[in-house]
Motif scaffolding. Structure first.
Motif, short mmCIF file in Angstrom:
data_model
loop_
_atom_site.label_atom_id
_atom_site.label_comp_id
_atom_site.label_asym_id
_atom_site.label_seq_id
_atom_site.Cartn_x
_atom_site.Cartn_y
_atom_site.Cartn_z
N VAL A 198 3.20 16.42 -7.55
CA VAL A 198 3.54 15.28 -8.41
C VAL A 198 4.50 14.34 -7.69
CG1 VAL A 198 4.66 14.61 -10.57
CG2 VAL A 198 3.11 16.57 -10.53
N ALA A 199 5.51 14.90 -7.00
CA ALA A 199 6.45 14.07 -6.25
C ALA A 199 5.73 13.25 -5.17
CB ALA A 199 7.53 14.94 -5.62
N GLY A 200 4.81 13.90 -4.45
CA GLY A 200 4.05 13.17 -3.44
C GLY A 200 3.19 12.08 -4.05
N ALA A 201 2.63 12.35 -5.23
CA ALA A 201 1.81 11.34 -5.89
C ALA A 201 2.64 10.13 -6.31
CB ALA A 201 1.12 11.95 -7.11
N ILE A 202 3.87 10.36 -6.72
CA ILE A 202 4.75 9.25 -7.11
C ILE A 202 5.05 8.37 -5.89
CG2 ILE A 202 7.07 8.67 -7.91
CD1 ILE A 202 6.92 11.09 -9.76
N TYR A 203 5.40 9.00 -4.77
CA TYR A 203 5.65 8.21 -3.55
C TYR A 203 4.39 7.49 -3.08
CZ TYR A 203 10.29 10.26 -2.95
OH TYR A 203 11.60 10.62 -3.12
N LEU A 204 3.26 8.15 -3.20
CA LEU A 204 1.99 7.51 -2.81
C LEU A 204 1.71 6.29 -3.67
CD1 LEU A 204 -0.57 7.59 -1.05
CD2 LEU A 204 -1.59 9.10 -2.76
N LEU A 205 2.01 6.40 -4.96
CA LEU A 205 1.80 5.26 -5.86
C LEU A 205 2.71 4.10 -5.49
CD1 LEU A 205 0.54 4.02 -8.41
CD2 LEU A 205 2.33 5.15 -9.75
N LEU A 206 3.98 4.40 -5.21
CA LEU A 206 4.91 3.34 -4.83
C LEU A 206 4.50 2.64 -3.54
CD1 LEU A 206 8.36 5.05 -5.59
CD2 LEU A 206 7.22 3.28 -6.93
N THR A 207 4.15 3.41 -2.53
CA THR A 207 3.75 2.81 -1.26
C THR A 207 2.45 2.03 -1.39
OG1 THR A 207 2.69 4.90 -0.62
CG2 THR A 207 4.94 4.54 0.11
N SER A 208 1.53 2.50 -2.23
CA SER A 208 0.27 1.78 -2.43
C SER A 208 0.52 0.42 -3.07
CB SER A 208 -0.68 2.61 -3.30
OG SER A 208 -1.00 3.83 -2.69
N VAL A 209 1.44 0.38 -4.03
CA VAL A 209 1.77 -0.89 -4.67
C VAL A 209 2.38 -1.86 -3.66
CG1 VAL A 209 3.28 -1.98 -6.38
CG2 VAL A 209 2.04 0.12 -6.97
N VAL A 210 3.26 -1.35 -2.80
CA VAL A 210 3.90 -2.20 -1.78
C VAL A 210 2.86 -2.72 -0.80
CG1 VAL A 210 5.48 -2.19 0.17
CG2 VAL A 210 6.17 -1.15 -1.99
N VAL A 211 1.96 -1.87 -0.35
CA VAL A 211 0.93 -2.30 0.60
C VAL A 211 0.05 -3.39 -0.02
CG1 VAL A 211 -1.15 -1.56 1.83
CG2 VAL A 211 0.90 -0.14 1.91
N LYS A 212 -0.36 -3.20 -1.27
CA LYS A 212 -1.16 -4.21 -1.95
C LYS A 212 -0.40 -5.52 -2.08
CE LYS A 212 -4.87 -1.75 -2.88
NZ LYS A 212 -6.22 -2.09 -2.34
N ALA A 213 0.89 -5.44 -2.42
CA ALA A 213 1.69 -6.66 -2.58
C ALA A 213 1.84 -7.40 -1.26
CB ALA A 213 3.06 -6.30 -3.15
N ILE A 214 2.06 -6.67 -0.16
CA ILE A 214 2.20 -7.32 1.15
C ILE A 214 0.90 -7.98 1.55
CG2 ILE A 214 2.59 -6.90 3.59
CD1 ILE A 214 5.13 -6.83 1.99
N ARG A 215 -0.21 -7.31 1.33
CA ARG A 215 -1.51 -7.90 1.69
C ARG A 215 -1.80 -9.14 0.85
NH1 ARG A 215 -5.34 -2.45 2.30
NH2 ARG A 215 -4.39 -1.72 4.26
#
Length: 247
Positions: A198-215
Motif C-alpha cells: 500500500v505504501a508503494g502504491a501511494i508513492y507510485l500514485l504521487l509520482t504518476s501524477v507529477v509525471v503527467k503534470a510535467i508532460r
C-alpha cells in the motif's frame, strides 16, 4: 494476502500523506529559490565563484541523502556551539532537520539542472535583447531564465519525482510520514507485505501524477510557443513583391 489489512493500511497511511507532501513541496520550493542565483553563478560567474558552487553541488549530489540527513540530525547536535546557539531551537526538531537536508540536496541538483539550461540558451537571443537596450538583469529575467527553464523542465521533473521518493527517508528521524506510518503499523500488526504494498502504491500514485503534470506542462509550453510563432507570422507585414517597382 489480507485485503482487510490493506484497506486499513490505506486509511492509516493516508494520515501521513500530508507530512510527505509538506516536506516535498517546501523542500522543492526552498531548493528552487536557492538554486536560481547559484545556477547563474555556476554558469556565468568568474571561475573562482563557479568552482565554489561546483564544490557545493558536487558534495551534495555525490553523497547519499540519508548520510546528509544523519549528519544534520545527529551530527550537528554533537557540536557545543550549535547547541548553545539560537539555531538549536530549530535544529533539535526532526522536521526542520529533514527540511533543511532535503532543501540543500534539492538545491544542489536543481542548480546543475538550471546551469545546463542557461548554458543551452542561444547567444543570439541574448545579443538581440542587448541590442534592444535591455540591461543584464532584464535580459536574465526576461530572456535567459524563461528559455532555460523550459529547456530544463524534463530534467527538473525527474528531480521532483526523486524528492517525493526521497521524502521517505524522513521516517529514519522519527517523522511519521507515509513510510514512517507504515513502519509503525508493521511493528504492531506484523504484516509488512500488505502494508508496504500500500505504501508503494501511494508513492507510485504521487509520482504518476507529477509525471503527467510535467508532460502536460511541456506540451502546453510547446503549443504556446508554436501559437505565438503562427500569430507573429500572421501579423507580420507582407513584403513587397520583388518584381513590382514603386514610383
Amino acid at each position: 494476502m489480507d485485503l482487510s489489512m490493506m484497506i486499513e493500511a490505506v486509511v492509516v497511511l493516508s494520515s501521513g500523506l500530508r507530512l510527505t507532501l509538506t516536506l516535498t513541496i517546501l523542500a522543492l520550493a526552498t531548493g528552487f529559490v536557492i538554486s536560481v542565483p547559484l545556477a547563474f553563478v555556476r554558469a556565468f560567474a568568474r571561475p573562482a565563484l563557479s568552482l565554489s558552487v561546483l564544490a557545493y553541488t558536487y558534495v551534495f549530489r555525490g553523497t547519499p541523502m540519508l548520510v546528509q540527513l544523519f549528519l544534520v540530525y545527529y551530527g550537528l547536535g554533537q557540536i557545543e556551539a550549535v547547541r548553545t546557539s539560537i539555531f538549536w531551537v530549530v535544529l533539535r526538531d526532526p522536521f526542520w532537520c529533514a527540511l533543511l537536508t532535503f532543501s540543500l540536496n534539492s538545491a544542489a541538483h536543481t542548480t546543475e539542472i538550471l546551469c545546463r539550461g542557461l548554458q543551452s540558451v542561444p547567444k543570439g537571443m541574448t545579443e538581440a535583447a542587448a541590442t534592444l537596450g535591455l540591461k543584464r538583469f532584464q535580459i536574465a529575467r526576461l530572456v535567459t531564465f524563461p528559455i532555460a527553464l523550459r529547456i530544463s523542465l524534463p530534467a527538473y521533473g525527474n528531480e521532483v519525482v526523486s524528492m517525493i521518493k526521497g521524502s521517505s527517508l524522513a521516517s529514519t528521524v522519527t517523522l511519521l510520514e507515509v513510510t514512517g506510518m507504515a513502519r509503525q503499523m508493521v511493528s504492531t500488526t506484523f504484516a509488512p507485505y500488505e502494508i508496504f504494498i500500500v505504501a508503494g502504491a501511494i508513492y507510485l500514485l504521487l509520482t504518476s501524477v507529477v509525471v503527467k503534470a510535467i508532460r502536460f506542462l511541456e506540451r502546453h509550453l510547446a503549443t504556446d510557443g508554436s501559437r505565438r510563432q503562427r500569430r507573429g507570422s500572421r501579423l507580420a507585414p507582407a513584403l513587397p513583391d520583388a518584381g513590382v517597382t514603386t514610383p
